[in-house]
Design a protein around this motif. Structure first.
Motif, PDB file in Angstrom:
ATOM      1  N   VAL A  73     -23.388  -6.823 -15.762  1.00 59.73           N
ATOM      2  CA  VAL A  73     -22.895  -5.423 -15.215  1.00 59.73           C
ATOM      3  C   VAL A  73     -23.983  -6.316 -13.943  1.00 59.73           C
ATOM      4  N   ASP A  74     -24.263  -6.425 -12.770  1.00 55.53           N
ATOM      5  CA  ASP A  74     -24.588  -7.269 -11.181  1.00 55.53           C
ATOM      6  C   ASP A  74     -24.901  -5.333 -11.103  1.00 55.53           C
ATOM      7  N   PRO A  75     -25.982  -5.068 -10.835  1.00 59.44           N
ATOM      8  CA  PRO A  75     -26.130  -3.969  -9.918  1.00 59.44           C
ATOM      9  C   PRO A  75     -26.977  -4.130  -8.993  1.00 59.44           C
ATOM     10  N   LEU A  76     -26.865  -5.232  -8.088  1.00 59.32           N
ATOM     11  CA  LEU A  76     -26.806  -5.515  -6.279  1.00 59.32           C
ATOM     12  C   LEU A  76     -25.668  -5.225  -6.132  1.00 59.32           C
ATOM     13  N   SER A  77     -24.569  -6.228  -6.741  1.00 55.01           N
ATOM     14  CA  SER A  77     -22.705  -5.722  -6.529  1.00 55.01           C
ATOM     15  C   SER A  77     -22.575  -4.348  -6.512  1.00 55.01           C
ATOM     16  N   GLU A  78     -23.249  -3.653  -7.378  1.00 57.80           N
ATOM     17  CA  GLU A  78     -22.378  -1.937  -7.830  1.00 57.80           C
ATOM     18  C   GLU A  78     -22.559  -1.777  -6.655  1.00 57.80           C
ATOM     19  N   VAL A  79     -24.020  -1.277  -5.861  1.00 60.64           N
ATOM     20  CA  VAL A  79     -24.368  -0.717  -4.749  1.00 60.64           C
ATOM     21  C   VAL A  79     -23.974  -1.186  -3.436  1.00 60.64           C
ATOM     22  N   VAL A  80     -23.893  -2.635  -3.308  1.00 60.11           N
ATOM     23  CA  VAL A  80     -22.868  -2.943  -1.605  1.00 60.11           C
ATOM     24  C   VAL A  80     -21.797  -2.932  -2.045  1.00 60.11           C
ATOM     25  N   GLU A  81     -20.818  -2.667  -2.977  1.00 60.28           N
ATOM     26  CA  GLU A  81     -19.522  -2.162  -3.318  1.00 60.28           C
ATOM     27  C   GLU A  81     -19.321  -0.651  -2.944  1.00 60.28           C
ATOM     28  N   ARG A  85     -30.484  -3.848 -15.713  1.00 60.42           N
ATOM     29  CA  ARG A  85     -29.071  -4.244 -16.168  1.00 60.42           C
ATOM     30  C   ARG A  85     -28.601  -3.579 -17.309  1.00 60.42           C
ATOM     31  N   GLY A  86     -28.998  -3.234 -18.136  1.00 59.81           N
ATOM     32  CA  GLY A  86     -29.406  -1.968 -19.205  1.00 59.81           C
ATOM     33  C   GLY A  86     -29.177  -0.438 -18.263  1.00 59.81           C
ATOM     34  N   LEU A  87     -29.548  -0.062 -17.639  1.00 59.22           N
ATOM     35  CA  LEU A  87     -28.692   1.212 -16.816  1.00 59.22           C
ATOM     36  C   LEU A  87     -27.578   1.210 -16.545  1.00 59.22           C
ATOM     37  N   HIS A  88     -27.626   0.024 -15.685  1.00 55.24           N
ATOM     38  CA  HIS A  88     -26.129   0.203 -14.702  1.00 55.24           C
ATOM     39  C   HIS A  88     -24.931  -0.238 -15.815  1.00 55.24           C
ATOM     40  N   ALA A  89     -25.440  -0.943 -16.817  1.00 53.23           N
ATOM     41  CA  ALA A  89     -23.796  -0.949 -17.700  1.00 53.23           C
ATOM     42  C   ALA A  89     -24.231   0.616 -18.356  1.00 53.23           C
ATOM     43  N   GLN A  90     -24.405   0.938 -18.863  1.00 59.41           N
ATOM     44  CA  GLN A  90     -23.876   1.976 -19.468  1.00 59.41           C
ATOM     45  C   GLN A  90     -25.471   3.277 -18.687  1.00 59.41           C
ATOM     46  N   PRO A  91     -24.296   3.436 -18.183  1.00 58.71           N
ATOM     47  CA  PRO A  91     -25.228   4.933 -16.459  1.00 58.71           C
ATOM     48  C   PRO A  91     -25.104   6.614 -18.023  1.00 58.71           C
ATOM     49  N   ALA A  92     -24.015   6.305 -18.805  1.00 62.50           N
ATOM     50  CA  ALA A  92     -24.400   7.778 -19.123  1.00 62.50           C
ATOM     51  C   ALA A  92     -25.334   7.689 -20.613  1.00 62.50           C
ATOM     52  N   ARG A  93     -26.559   6.785 -21.070  1.00 64.79           N
ATOM     53  CA  ARG A  93     -26.536   6.149 -22.352  1.00 64.79           C
ATOM     54  C   ARG A  93     -27.885   7.239 -21.901  1.00 64.79           C
ATOM     55  N   ALA A  94     -28.576   8.386 -22.617  1.00 67.29           N
ATOM     56  CA  ALA A  94     -30.119   9.583 -23.048  1.00 67.29           C
ATOM     57  C   ALA A  94     -30.769   8.055 -22.814  1.00 67.29           C
ATOM     58  N   TRP A  95     -30.437   7.670 -21.690  1.00 70.13           N
ATOM     59  CA  TRP A  95     -32.562   6.710 -21.594  1.00 70.13           C
ATOM     60  C   TRP A  95     -33.027   7.880 -20.897  1.00 70.13           C
ATOM     61  N   THR A  96     -33.839   7.342 -21.450  1.00 74.25           N
ATOM     62  CA  THR A  96     -35.528   7.885 -21.078  1.00 74.25           C
ATOM     63  C   THR A  96     -36.683   6.161 -20.900  1.00 74.25           C
ATOM     64  N   ALA A 105     -35.916   8.616 -11.537  1.00 73.01           N
ATOM     65  CA  ALA A 105     -35.482   9.472 -10.440  1.00 73.01           C
ATOM     66  C   ALA A 105     -34.577   8.369  -9.921  1.00 73.01           C
ATOM     67  N   TYR A 106     -34.683   6.866 -10.185  1.00 68.06           N
ATOM     68  CA  TYR A 106     -33.921   5.946  -9.524  1.00 68.06           C
ATOM     69  C   TYR A 106     -32.680   5.885 -10.464  1.00 68.06           C
ATOM     70  N   LEU A 107     -32.289   6.273 -12.436  1.00 68.80           N
ATOM     71  CA  LEU A 107     -31.494   6.879 -12.975  1.00 68.80           C
ATOM     72  C   LEU A 107     -30.697   8.176 -12.316  1.00 68.80           C
ATOM     73  N   VAL A 126     -21.238  10.154 -16.726  1.00 69.30           N
ATOM     74  CA  VAL A 126     -22.536  10.227 -16.349  1.00 69.30           C
ATOM     75  C   VAL A 126     -23.944  10.631 -17.236  1.00 69.30           C
ATOM     76  N   GLY A 127     -23.595  11.016 -18.144  1.00 68.67           N
ATOM     77  CA  GLY A 127     -24.728  11.197 -19.523  1.00 68.67           C
ATOM     78  C   GLY A 127     -24.698  12.401 -18.786  1.00 68.67           C
ATOM     79  N   TYR A 128     -24.327  13.501 -18.746  1.00 66.70           N
ATOM     80  CA  TYR A 128     -24.933  14.872 -18.886  1.00 66.70           C
ATOM     81  C   TYR A 128     -24.165  15.177 -20.079  1.00 66.70           C
ATOM     82  N   SER A 129     -24.733  16.030 -20.849  1.00 70.54           N
ATOM     83  CA  SER A 129     -24.043  16.889 -22.051  1.00 70.54           C
ATOM     84  C   SER A 129     -23.174  18.235 -21.877  1.00 70.54           C
ATOM     85  N   SER A 130     -23.172  18.275 -21.043  1.00 69.47           N
ATOM     86  CA  SER A 130     -22.863  19.994 -20.497  1.00 69.47           C
ATOM     87  C   SER A 130     -22.458  19.848 -19.096  1.00 69.47           C
TER      88      SER A 130
END
Length: 298
Positions: free
Chosen positions: A2-10, A203-214, A243-245, A271-275
């Motif tokens: 995953v390329d975060p920069l390309s995702e944002v520009v797209e 890159r991990g955050l952009h590859a898996q935005p639904a993951r329960a990141w902390t 805040a970025y997430l 997008v990572g919400y339980s409900s």
């Protein structure tokens, strides 16, 4: 990968608004305050100064490229400092379609391609907040080649002109952002990706935005302690990790609601919400209206 920069520009959906070639001679000063219009400039020959509000002034030279993704008021002026009482210059259009500033008779000290692009995404303000406020690139021949293609396409009346201009601008933005020296770029995604540790987390955050990141799990991706990661990420990117997430999840949610015809519950899961209710509260707080209403209006 995953390329975060390309995702944002797209997601930004860049498009051509207008561009023009400007030549300057003698002492001159042009002041602009088009709030919200992305501004770019490339110095074709000579040199000049650029002062963007809130940023250190730049002395530009031939081959330099400058991008201001969310235009602050700025002043473009001659290398020779204009007198304080010199009125702001109004560019004069010449018969060939180019513009002239300063002394109309003197040999030009600088030639510039300047222009504004536009971002078609309704999430543009949110996405632009993830980018540096100012990008300055020097000595990159690939950028010069892209700019020349942009000039040629702008002047031509070929079929599918707008589509080609949009793609050229997209490539130009990505190339400018990834070429920007990490220390020269103001805080944002570019500086974060230039840091090998932070890039792994981004890159991990952009590859898996639904993951329960902390913060802890992102710090683990970056192989840093929690406190070191939080401080390093906040300084480089300009916002705290969570805040970025949140910003990225909201941008994705708006796209899914607008373009993919998904229900609120499905988008919440993506997008990572339980409900759906938890997602609706967060979306309403950030966007200003509930997701169901946003989807109907899109």
């Amino acid at each position: 990968m995953v390329d975060p920069l390309s995702e944002v520009v797209e997601l930004l959906q860049p498009g051509a608004r207008f561009s023009k070639v400007v030549a300057g001679a003698g002492a001159w000063r042009v002041r602009r305050a088009e709030a919200g219009l992305p501004f770019y400039a490339v110095v074709l020959a000579g040199g000049c100064r650029l002062a963007v509000d809130g940023q250190a002034p730049l002395e530009l030279q031939a081959g330099d490229f400058v991008l201001v993704p969310a235009a602050q008021p700025f002043t473009n002026s001659s290398l020779e400092p204009p007198a304080a009482d010199l009125p702001d210059t109004q560019p004069t259009q010449l018969p060939d379609g180019s513009y002239r500033v300063g002394d109309p008779q003197g040999p030009p000290d600088v030639r510039l391609l300047v222009g504004h692009c536009q971002f078609g995404s309704p999430d543009a303000a949110l996405l632009v907040s993830l980018l540096p406020q100012l990008v300055h690139v020097r000595g990159e021949p690939r950028l010069a080649a892209l700019v020349q293609l942009l000039i040629d396409e702008t002047r031509a009346e070929r079929p599918a002109r707008q589509e080609v201009l949009a793609r050229l601008l997209e490539v130009l933005l990505i190339e400018a952002l990834r070429c920007a020296p990490s220390l020269a770029a103001s805080p944002g995604l570019v500086r974060g990706l230039a840091d090998i540790r932070l890039a792994a987390a981004l890159r991990g955050l952009h590859a898996q935005p639904a993951r329960a990141w902390t913060v802890e799990s992102l710090a683990k991706e970056a192989a840093l302690s929690r406190s070191a990661f939080f401080e390093r990420f906040s300084r480089a990117v300009g916002v705290a990790p969570m805040a970025y997430l949140m910003a990225w999840r909201m941008a994705l949610a708006r796209k899914l609601l607008r373009d993919d015809n998904l229900g609120v519950a499905a988008v919440a899961e993506r997008v990572g919400y339980s409900s759906a209710s938890t997602f609706s509260v967060a979306f309403t707080r950030h966007v200003g209206q509930p997701p169901a209403r946003y989807a109907k209006a899109a």
